[in-house]
Design a protein around this motif. Structure first.
Motif, mmCIF file in Angstrom:
data_model
loop_
_atom_site.group_PDB
_atom_site.id
_atom_site.type_symbol
_atom_site.label_atom_id
_atom_site.label_comp_id
_atom_site.label_asym_id
_atom_site.label_seq_id
_atom_site.Cartn_x
_atom_site.Cartn_y
_atom_site.Cartn_z
ATOM 1 N N UNK A 18 0.845 -1.223 -0.097
ATOM 2 C CA UNK A 18 -0.091 -0.042 -0.024
ATOM 3 C C UNK A 18 0.778 1.095 0.133
ATOM 4 N N UNK A 19 1.837 1.165 0.836
ATOM 5 C CA UNK A 19 2.932 2.554 0.864
ATOM 6 C C UNK A 19 3.708 2.747 -0.214
ATOM 7 N N UNK A 20 4.036 1.559 -0.815
ATOM 8 C CA UNK A 20 4.979 1.871 -2.183
ATOM 9 C C UNK A 20 3.993 2.194 -3.209
ATOM 10 N N UNK A 21 2.712 1.673 -3.441
ATOM 11 C CA UNK A 21 2.028 2.097 -4.664
ATOM 12 C C UNK A 21 1.618 3.437 -4.176
ATOM 13 N N UNK A 55 -10.518 2.176 -15.462
ATOM 14 C CA UNK A 55 -10.979 3.519 -14.927
ATOM 15 C C UNK A 55 -12.255 2.874 -14.071
ATOM 16 N N UNK A 56 -12.386 3.575 -12.847
ATOM 17 C CA UNK A 56 -13.676 3.225 -12.315
ATOM 18 C C UNK A 56 -13.968 4.572 -11.252
ATOM 19 N N UNK A 57 -15.278 4.955 -11.147
ATOM 20 C CA UNK A 57 -15.574 6.106 -10.030
ATOM 21 C C UNK A 57 -15.379 5.644 -8.482
ATOM 22 N N UNK A 58 -15.495 4.104 -8.387
ATOM 23 C CA UNK A 58 -15.644 3.677 -7.041
ATOM 24 C C UNK A 58 -14.558 2.428 -6.889
ATOM 25 N N UNK A 59 -13.459 2.539 -6.890
ATOM 26 C CA UNK A 59 -12.487 1.753 -6.939
ATOM 27 C C UNK A 59 -12.695 0.643 -5.748
ATOM 28 N N UNK A 60 -13.083 1.196 -4.513
ATOM 29 C CA UNK A 60 -13.113 0.355 -3.475
ATOM 30 C C UNK A 60 -14.391 -0.485 -3.327
ATOM 31 N N UNK A 61 -15.350 -0.391 -3.957
ATOM 32 C CA UNK A 61 -16.479 -0.919 -3.796
ATOM 33 C C UNK A 61 -16.916 -1.623 -5.143
ATOM 34 N N UNK A 117 -6.842 9.701 -9.907
ATOM 35 C CA UNK A 117 -5.755 8.714 -9.410
ATOM 36 C C UNK A 117 -5.594 8.883 -7.830
ATOM 37 N N UNK A 118 -6.590 9.515 -7.267
ATOM 38 C CA UNK A 118 -6.308 9.504 -5.938
ATOM 39 C C UNK A 118 -7.160 8.358 -4.875
ATOM 40 N N UNK A 119 -7.858 7.560 -5.777
ATOM 41 C CA UNK A 119 -8.371 6.531 -4.910
ATOM 42 C C UNK A 119 -8.110 5.127 -6.086
ATOM 43 N N UNK A 120 -7.522 4.022 -5.274
ATOM 44 C CA UNK A 120 -6.957 3.061 -6.099
ATOM 45 C C UNK A 120 -7.251 1.655 -5.331
ATOM 46 N N UNK A 121 -7.407 0.646 -6.220
ATOM 47 C CA UNK A 121 -7.659 -0.773 -5.853
ATOM 48 C C UNK A 121 -6.859 -1.474 -6.663
ATOM 49 N N UNK A 137 -6.841 -4.684 -2.217
ATOM 50 C CA UNK A 137 -6.246 -3.729 -1.486
ATOM 51 C C UNK A 137 -6.634 -2.470 -2.065
ATOM 52 N N UNK A 138 -7.119 -1.528 -1.257
ATOM 53 C CA UNK A 138 -7.875 -0.212 -1.687
ATOM 54 C C UNK A 138 -7.041 0.953 -0.799
ATOM 55 N N UNK A 139 -6.720 1.994 -1.541
ATOM 56 C CA UNK A 139 -6.130 3.126 -0.800
ATOM 57 C C UNK A 139 -6.476 4.345 -1.321
#
Length: 218
Positions: A2-5, A61-67, A130-134, A189-191
């Motif tokens: 997570x940190x390295x990504x 690309x997706x508006x909700x990477x975490x869900x 690019x501020x939300x990623x999974x 993994x979501x950040x």
């Protein structure tokens, strides 16, 4: 991971200035993160290699990477014209054509598996800024043709379904693009990262003590 990504994305945003991340960017990032070798291939199934494991790296690309629960992965160009010498593919018998499409994919996977013990696909789901990623990964597998049925849709694209009538594949006659629908696991993994400041070209040149004598006019 997570940190390295997060560090990779923050560096990209700070230096590039725009939230643009292409497939090759993600391949290089993932290779650095896991200390593997990045070696882009024509097949696109073994772009990253570490010992006896090879990965294909893809971005979506997706508006909700975490869900998001399902995504569509562009998985190459499967051309019956090139592979089988077919002269016409539109409105052909969907079962016969679909089996050919899958056989092209299966042959590619089988060929790469001869060189590696493990073959994987790693996917980066990214928001527009690019501020939300999974991230998640899975085994790259072959698909037995007997497990799927095919039909033409209203857009005259060929769609493949499993025995539960779930849409799994799409193939476009124009361009021969082959797409696979994948389930996204809940334990991905979501950040979320903070928007970093932009480093200007002038700042970079000053930092490296640029001098015009570095440029030789030939």
């Amino acid at each position: 991971m997570a940190i390295n990504l997060g560090k990779e994305i923050i560096y990209l945003l700070s230096t590039r200035g725009t939230p643009r991340l292409e497939g090759n960017d993600w391949e290089e990032m993932f290779a650095r993160i896991i200390n593997a070798t990045w070696k882009p291939s024509n097949v696109g199934l073994d772009d990253i290699v570490h010992e006896q494991t090879a990965w294909s790296a893809k971005t979506v690309k997706n508006n909700s990477p975490a869900t998001v629960s399902k995504i569509r992965l562009i998985s190459g160009r499967n051309s019956p014209v090139y592979s089988f010498g077919d002269q016409k593919v539109s409105k052909r018998d969907p079962k016969n054509l679909g089996n050919k499409i899958l056989s092209i994919w299966n042959e590619r996977v089988a060929a790469v598996r001869k060189s590696y013990q493990h073959l994987r696909t790693v996917v980066l789901i990214k928001s527009n800024n690019l501020l939300e990623l999974s991230v998640f990964e899975f085994d790259t597998v072959m698909y037995p043709t007997v497990d799927y049925w095919w039909q033409w849709n209203e857009q005259q694209n060929l769609e493949g379904y499993n025995k539960l009538d779930q849409h799994i594949f799409t193939w476009q006659p124009h361009g021969s693009q082959f797409t696979i629908v994948e389930d996204v696991p809940k334990d991905r993994l979501s950040i979320r990262i903070k928007q970093p400041p932009i480093i200007s070209k002038g700042d970079v040149l000053e930092k490296i003590k640029f001098n015009e004598s570095w440029i030789e006019i030939l």
